[in-house]
Design a protein around this motif. Sequence first.
Motif, PDB file in Angstrom:
ATOM      1  N   UNK B  28      -9.179  -7.750   0.569  1.00 43.01           N
ATOM      2  CA  UNK B  28      -9.584  -8.345  -0.662  1.00 43.01           C
ATOM      3  C   UNK B  28      -9.820  -7.402  -1.656  1.00 43.01           C
ATOM      4  N   UNK B  29      -9.285  -6.042  -1.548  1.00 42.94           N
ATOM      5  CA  UNK B  29      -9.696  -4.766  -2.231  1.00 42.94           C
ATOM      6  C   UNK B  29      -8.938  -5.231  -3.651  1.00 42.94           C
ATOM      7  N   UNK B  30      -9.339  -4.656  -4.751  1.00 45.27           N
ATOM      8  CA  UNK B  30      -8.783  -4.664  -5.908  1.00 45.27           C
ATOM      9  C   UNK B  30      -7.758  -3.285  -6.100  1.00 45.27           C
ATOM     10  N   UNK B  31      -8.069  -2.430  -5.677  1.00 44.87           N
ATOM     11  CA  UNK B  31      -7.459  -1.150  -5.901  1.00 44.87           C
ATOM     12  C   UNK B  31      -6.723  -0.732  -4.675  1.00 44.87           C
ATOM     13  N   UNK B  32      -5.365  -0.524  -4.959  1.00 46.27           N
ATOM     14  CA  UNK B  32      -4.229  -0.039  -3.856  1.00 46.27           C
ATOM     15  C   UNK B  32      -3.575   1.129  -4.321  1.00 46.27           C
ATOM     16  N   UNK B  33      -3.168   2.195  -3.184  1.00 40.56           N
ATOM     17  CA  UNK B  33      -2.571   3.419  -3.697  1.00 40.56           C
ATOM     18  C   UNK B  33      -1.672   3.692  -2.497  1.00 40.56           C
ATOM     19  N   UNK B  34      -0.444   4.625  -3.192  1.00 45.35           N
ATOM     20  CA  UNK B  34       0.366   5.017  -1.964  1.00 45.35           C
ATOM     21  C   UNK B  34       0.317   6.455  -2.125  1.00 45.35           C
ATOM     22  N   UNK B  35       0.476   7.102  -1.136  1.00 43.42           N
ATOM     23  CA  UNK B  35       0.453   8.667  -0.822  1.00 43.42           C
ATOM     24  C   UNK B  35       1.489   9.109  -0.268  1.00 43.42           C
ATOM     25  N   UNK B  36       1.962  10.007  -0.546  1.00 37.33           N
ATOM     26  CA  UNK B  36       2.884  10.738   0.949  1.00 37.33           C
ATOM     27  C   UNK B  36       2.228  12.021   1.199  1.00 37.33           C
ATOM     28  N   UNK B  37       2.501  12.475   2.477  1.00 32.92           N
ATOM     29  CA  UNK B  37       1.744  13.424   3.103  1.00 32.92           C
ATOM     30  C   UNK B  37       2.902  14.701   3.529  1.00 32.92           C
ATOM     31  N   UNK B  38       2.816  15.513   3.164  1.00 29.79           N
ATOM     32  CA  UNK B  38       3.992  16.705   3.428  1.00 29.79           C
ATOM     33  C   UNK B  38       3.172  17.860   3.868  1.00 29.79           C
ATOM     34  N   UNK B  39       3.634  18.846   4.719  1.00 31.35           N
ATOM     35  CA  UNK B  39       3.283  20.143   5.092  1.00 31.35           C
ATOM     36  C   UNK B  39       3.004  20.859   3.918  1.00 31.35           C
ATOM     37  N   UNK B  40       1.669  21.505   3.765  1.00 34.12           N
ATOM     38  CA  UNK B  40       1.322  22.532   2.769  1.00 34.12           C
ATOM     39  C   UNK B  40       1.087  21.865   1.420  1.00 34.12           C
ATOM     40  N   UNK B  41       1.155  20.419   1.337  1.00 34.11           N
ATOM     41  CA  UNK B  41       0.750  19.623   0.232  1.00 34.11           C
ATOM     42  C   UNK B  41      -0.446  18.773   0.317  1.00 34.11           C
ATOM     43  N   UNK B  42      -0.832  18.421   1.458  1.00 39.13           N
ATOM     44  CA  UNK B  42      -2.057  17.348   1.741  1.00 39.13           C
ATOM     45  C   UNK B  42      -1.386  16.025   1.280  1.00 39.13           C
ATOM     46  N   UNK B  43      -1.977  15.257   0.763  1.00 43.19           N
ATOM     47  CA  UNK B  43      -1.976  13.907   0.343  1.00 43.19           C
ATOM     48  C   UNK B  43      -1.540  13.789  -1.116  1.00 43.19           C
ATOM     49  N   UNK B  44      -0.673  13.385  -1.620  1.00 39.22           N
ATOM     50  CA  UNK B  44      -0.177  13.322  -2.959  1.00 39.22           C
ATOM     51  C   UNK B  44       0.004  11.815  -3.402  1.00 39.22           C
TER      52      UNK B  44
END
Lengths: 112, 111
Positions: B28-44
Amino acid sequence: DQQVKQNSPSLSVQEGRISILNCDYTNSMFDYFLWYKKYPAEGPTFLISISSIKDKNEDGRFTVFLNKSAKHLSLHIVPSQPGDSAVYFCAAKTSGTYKYIFGTGTRLKVLA
Amino acid sequence: DAEITQSPRHKITETGRQVTLACHQTWNHNNMFWYRQDLGHGLRLIHYSYGVQDTNKGEVSDGYSVSRSNTEDLPLTLESAASSQTSVYFCASSNSNQPQHFGDGTRLSIL
Protein backbone atom coordinates in the motif's frame (compact mmCIF):
# COMPACT_ATOMS: atom_id res chain seq x y z
CA ASP A 1 27.57 12.73 -14.55
CA GLN A 2 27.71 10.20 -11.74
CA GLN A 3 26.62 11.95 -8.53
CA VAL A 4 27.20 8.86 -6.36
CA LYS A 5 30.38 6.88 -6.95
CA GLN A 6 31.68 3.60 -5.64
CA ASN A 7 35.19 3.50 -6.97
CA SER A 8 36.01 -0.05 -5.90
CA PRO A 9 34.16 -2.56 -8.08
CA SER A 10 35.23 -5.43 -5.85
CA LEU A 11 36.71 -6.23 -2.45
CA SER A 12 37.92 -9.47 -0.85
CA VAL A 13 38.20 -9.87 2.92
CA GLN A 14 39.00 -12.77 5.21
CA GLU A 15 36.23 -14.06 7.44
CA GLY A 16 36.29 -12.37 10.85
CA ARG A 17 38.08 -9.26 9.59
CA ILE A 18 36.61 -5.85 8.92
CA SER A 19 35.09 -4.98 5.54
CA ILE A 20 35.08 -1.30 4.58
CA LEU A 21 33.04 -0.22 1.59
CA ASN A 22 33.33 3.33 0.37
CA CYS A 23 31.05 5.74 -1.42
CA ASP A 24 31.68 9.31 -2.61
CA TYR A 25 29.11 11.85 -3.70
CA THR A 26 29.22 15.21 -5.41
CA ASN A 27 25.87 16.82 -4.53
CA SER A 28 26.11 18.72 -1.24
CA MET A 29 22.29 18.83 -1.11
CA PHE A 30 22.02 15.10 -0.40
CA ASP A 31 20.55 14.71 3.09
CA TYR A 32 19.78 11.02 3.43
CA PHE A 33 21.87 8.00 2.54
CA LEU A 34 21.19 4.27 2.36
CA TRP A 35 23.15 1.08 1.90
CA TYR A 36 21.60 -1.90 0.16
CA LYS A 37 22.85 -5.47 -0.17
CA LYS A 38 22.11 -7.56 -3.23
CA TYR A 39 22.46 -11.30 -3.73
CA PRO A 40 22.41 -12.84 -7.24
CA ALA A 41 18.95 -13.26 -8.76
CA GLU A 42 17.37 -11.25 -5.95
CA GLY A 43 16.39 -7.63 -5.51
CA PRO A 44 18.42 -5.26 -3.34
CA THR A 45 17.52 -5.32 0.34
CA PHE A 46 17.86 -2.37 2.68
CA LEU A 47 20.74 -2.61 5.12
CA ILE A 48 21.27 0.65 7.00
CA SER A 49 20.68 4.37 6.61
CA ILE A 50 22.07 7.65 7.85
CA SER A 51 20.75 11.18 7.90
CA SER A 52 23.01 14.13 7.16
CA ILE A 53 22.49 15.41 10.70
CA LYS A 54 24.46 12.42 11.99
CA ASP A 55 27.97 11.20 11.34
CA LYS A 56 27.52 7.60 12.45
CA ASN A 57 24.80 4.98 12.65
CA GLU A 58 25.19 1.45 13.98
CA ASP A 59 23.09 -1.66 13.58
CA GLY A 60 24.68 -4.81 14.90
CA ARG A 61 27.73 -5.68 12.81
CA PHE A 62 27.05 -2.82 10.41
CA THR A 63 28.12 0.79 10.92
CA VAL A 64 27.78 3.62 8.45
CA PHE A 65 29.97 6.71 8.72
CA LEU A 66 29.26 10.02 7.03
CA ASN A 67 31.87 12.70 6.43
CA LYS A 68 29.95 15.63 4.97
CA SER A 69 32.96 17.87 4.44
CA ALA A 70 34.61 15.15 2.33
CA LYS A 71 31.30 14.07 0.77
CA HIS A 72 32.20 10.54 1.74
CA LEU A 73 30.23 7.63 3.12
CA SER A 74 31.55 4.30 4.33
CA LEU A 75 30.04 1.02 5.50
CA HIS A 76 31.94 -1.06 8.02
CA ILE A 77 31.10 -4.71 8.59
CA VAL A 78 32.66 -6.26 11.68
CA PRO A 79 33.24 -9.16 11.83
CA SER A 80 32.76 -10.13 8.21
CA GLN A 81 31.00 -13.42 7.51
CA PRO A 82 30.79 -15.53 4.32
CA GLY A 83 27.06 -14.73 4.14
CA ASP A 84 27.98 -11.08 3.71
CA SER A 85 29.32 -11.86 0.24
CA ALA A 86 27.11 -9.78 -2.04
CA VAL A 87 27.02 -6.59 -4.06
CA TYR A 88 26.60 -3.46 -1.94
CA PHE A 89 25.03 -0.28 -3.27
CA CYS A 90 25.05 3.12 -1.63
CA ALA A 91 22.25 5.55 -2.48
CA ALA A 92 21.51 9.18 -1.71
CA LYS A 93 18.65 11.62 -2.00
CA THR A 94 17.86 15.27 -1.42
CA SER A 95 15.07 16.58 0.77
CA GLY A 96 11.71 17.06 -0.89
CA THR A 97 12.06 13.99 -3.08
CA TYR A 98 11.62 10.28 -2.52
CA LYS A 99 13.87 9.12 -5.35
CA TYR A 100 17.41 7.92 -4.73
CA ILE A 101 20.56 8.10 -6.83
CA PHE A 102 22.46 4.81 -6.64
CA GLY A 103 26.16 4.10 -6.93
CA THR A 104 27.56 1.47 -9.26
CA GLY A 105 28.01 -1.12 -6.52
CA THR A 106 30.91 -2.96 -4.87
CA ARG A 107 31.09 -6.75 -4.93
CA LEU A 108 32.25 -8.01 -1.54
CA LYS A 109 33.67 -11.50 -1.21
CA VAL A 110 34.29 -12.81 2.29
CA LEU A 111 36.73 -15.70 2.25
CA ALA A 112 36.25 -18.52 4.74
CA ASP B 1 3.11 -10.63 4.47
CA ALA B 2 3.28 -7.61 2.19
CA GLU B 3 5.43 -8.02 -0.88
CA ILE B 4 6.39 -6.63 -4.27
CA THR B 5 6.14 -8.99 -7.23
CA GLN B 6 7.61 -8.65 -10.69
CA SER B 7 6.58 -10.68 -13.71
CA PRO B 8 7.82 -12.28 -15.79
CA ARG B 9 11.15 -13.14 -14.14
CA HIS B 10 12.74 -13.79 -17.52
CA LYS B 11 11.74 -12.70 -21.01
CA ILE B 12 13.28 -12.96 -24.44
CA THR B 13 11.87 -10.88 -27.27
CA GLU B 14 12.82 -9.39 -30.62
CA THR B 15 13.74 -5.85 -31.54
CA GLY B 16 10.79 -3.68 -32.46
CA ARG B 17 8.27 -5.54 -30.34
CA GLN B 18 6.31 -3.91 -27.54
CA VAL B 19 7.05 -5.39 -24.12
CA THR B 20 5.32 -4.80 -20.80
CA LEU B 21 6.86 -5.72 -17.45
CA ALA B 22 4.52 -6.00 -14.50
CA CYS B 23 5.08 -4.76 -10.95
CA HIS B 24 2.56 -5.36 -8.17
CA GLN B 25 2.97 -4.36 -4.52
CA THR B 26 0.81 -5.13 -1.52
CA TRP B 27 2.57 -2.70 0.85
CA ASN B 28 0.00 0.00 0.00
CA HIS B 29 2.92 2.30 -0.77
CA ASN B 30 2.33 5.59 -2.58
CA ASN B 31 5.74 5.68 -4.28
CA MET B 32 6.81 3.25 -6.98
CA PHE B 33 9.98 3.17 -9.07
CA TRP B 34 11.48 1.34 -12.03
CA TYR B 35 15.24 0.85 -12.36
CA ARG B 36 17.52 -0.94 -14.74
CA GLN B 37 20.76 -2.57 -13.63
CA ASP B 38 23.68 -2.77 -16.03
CA LEU B 39 27.32 -3.64 -15.46
CA GLY B 40 29.31 -0.53 -14.65
CA HIS B 41 26.21 1.60 -14.19
CA GLY B 42 24.58 0.28 -11.05
CA LEU B 43 20.88 1.01 -10.69
CA ARG B 44 19.52 3.77 -12.91
CA LEU B 45 16.06 5.25 -12.48
CA ILE B 46 13.74 4.91 -15.48
CA HIS B 47 10.38 6.23 -14.24
CA TYR B 48 8.72 6.82 -10.92
CA SER B 49 5.29 7.58 -9.48
CA TYR B 50 4.25 9.27 -6.24
CA GLY B 51 0.61 8.20 -6.48
CA VAL B 52 -2.28 7.24 -8.72
CA GLN B 53 -2.23 9.11 -12.03
CA ASP B 54 1.21 10.56 -11.22
CA THR B 55 4.22 9.56 -13.34
CA ASN B 56 7.65 11.15 -13.75
CA LYS B 57 10.70 10.55 -15.92
CA GLY B 58 13.92 9.36 -14.40
CA GLU B 59 17.45 9.63 -15.78
CA VAL B 60 17.08 6.96 -18.52
CA SER B 61 13.42 7.25 -19.58
CA ASP B 62 13.79 7.32 -23.39
CA GLY B 63 11.99 4.37 -24.98
CA TYR B 64 10.01 3.53 -21.82
CA SER B 65 6.62 4.51 -20.46
CA VAL B 66 4.59 3.82 -17.31
CA SER B 67 1.05 4.37 -16.14
CA ARG B 68 -0.40 4.33 -12.62
CA SER B 69 -4.11 3.55 -12.54
CA ASN B 70 -4.16 2.15 -9.00
CA THR B 71 -1.94 2.08 -5.91
CA GLU B 72 -0.73 -1.50 -6.36
CA ASP B 73 0.57 -1.58 -9.95
CA LEU B 74 3.13 0.25 -12.06
CA PRO B 75 3.64 -1.57 -15.39
CA LEU B 76 6.68 -0.62 -17.47
CA THR B 77 6.27 -0.62 -21.26
CA LEU B 78 9.00 -0.67 -23.86
CA GLU B 79 7.26 0.79 -26.89
CA SER B 80 9.63 -0.68 -29.49
CA ALA B 81 12.27 -2.87 -27.90
CA ALA B 82 15.91 -2.19 -28.79
CA SER B 83 18.97 -4.33 -28.08
CA SER B 84 20.29 -1.54 -25.83
CA GLN B 85 17.37 -2.23 -23.52
CA THR B 86 18.62 -5.71 -22.70
CA SER B 87 19.04 -5.46 -18.94
CA VAL B 88 17.78 -6.53 -15.54
CA TYR B 89 14.82 -4.45 -14.46
CA PHE B 90 13.86 -3.81 -10.84
CA CYS B 91 10.68 -2.37 -9.43
CA ALA B 92 10.61 -0.77 -5.98
CA SER B 93 8.09 0.88 -3.70
CA SER B 94 8.20 3.08 -0.62
CA ASN B 95 6.19 5.38 1.60
CA SER B 96 7.43 8.93 2.15
CA ASN B 97 11.08 8.85 3.27
CA GLN B 98 11.23 5.16 4.11
CA PRO B 99 13.76 2.93 2.30
CA GLN B 100 12.52 1.35 -0.88
CA HIS B 101 11.47 -2.30 -1.04
CA PHE B 102 12.59 -4.03 -4.22
CA GLY B 103 11.17 -6.87 -6.28
CA ASP B 104 13.40 -9.73 -7.43
CA GLY B 105 13.83 -8.34 -10.94
CA THR B 106 13.01 -9.22 -14.53
CA ARG B 107 15.84 -10.30 -16.81
CA LEU B 108 14.97 -9.03 -20.29
CA SER B 109 16.88 -10.08 -23.41
CA ILE B 110 16.19 -8.38 -26.73
CA LEU B 111 17.53 -10.17 -29.78
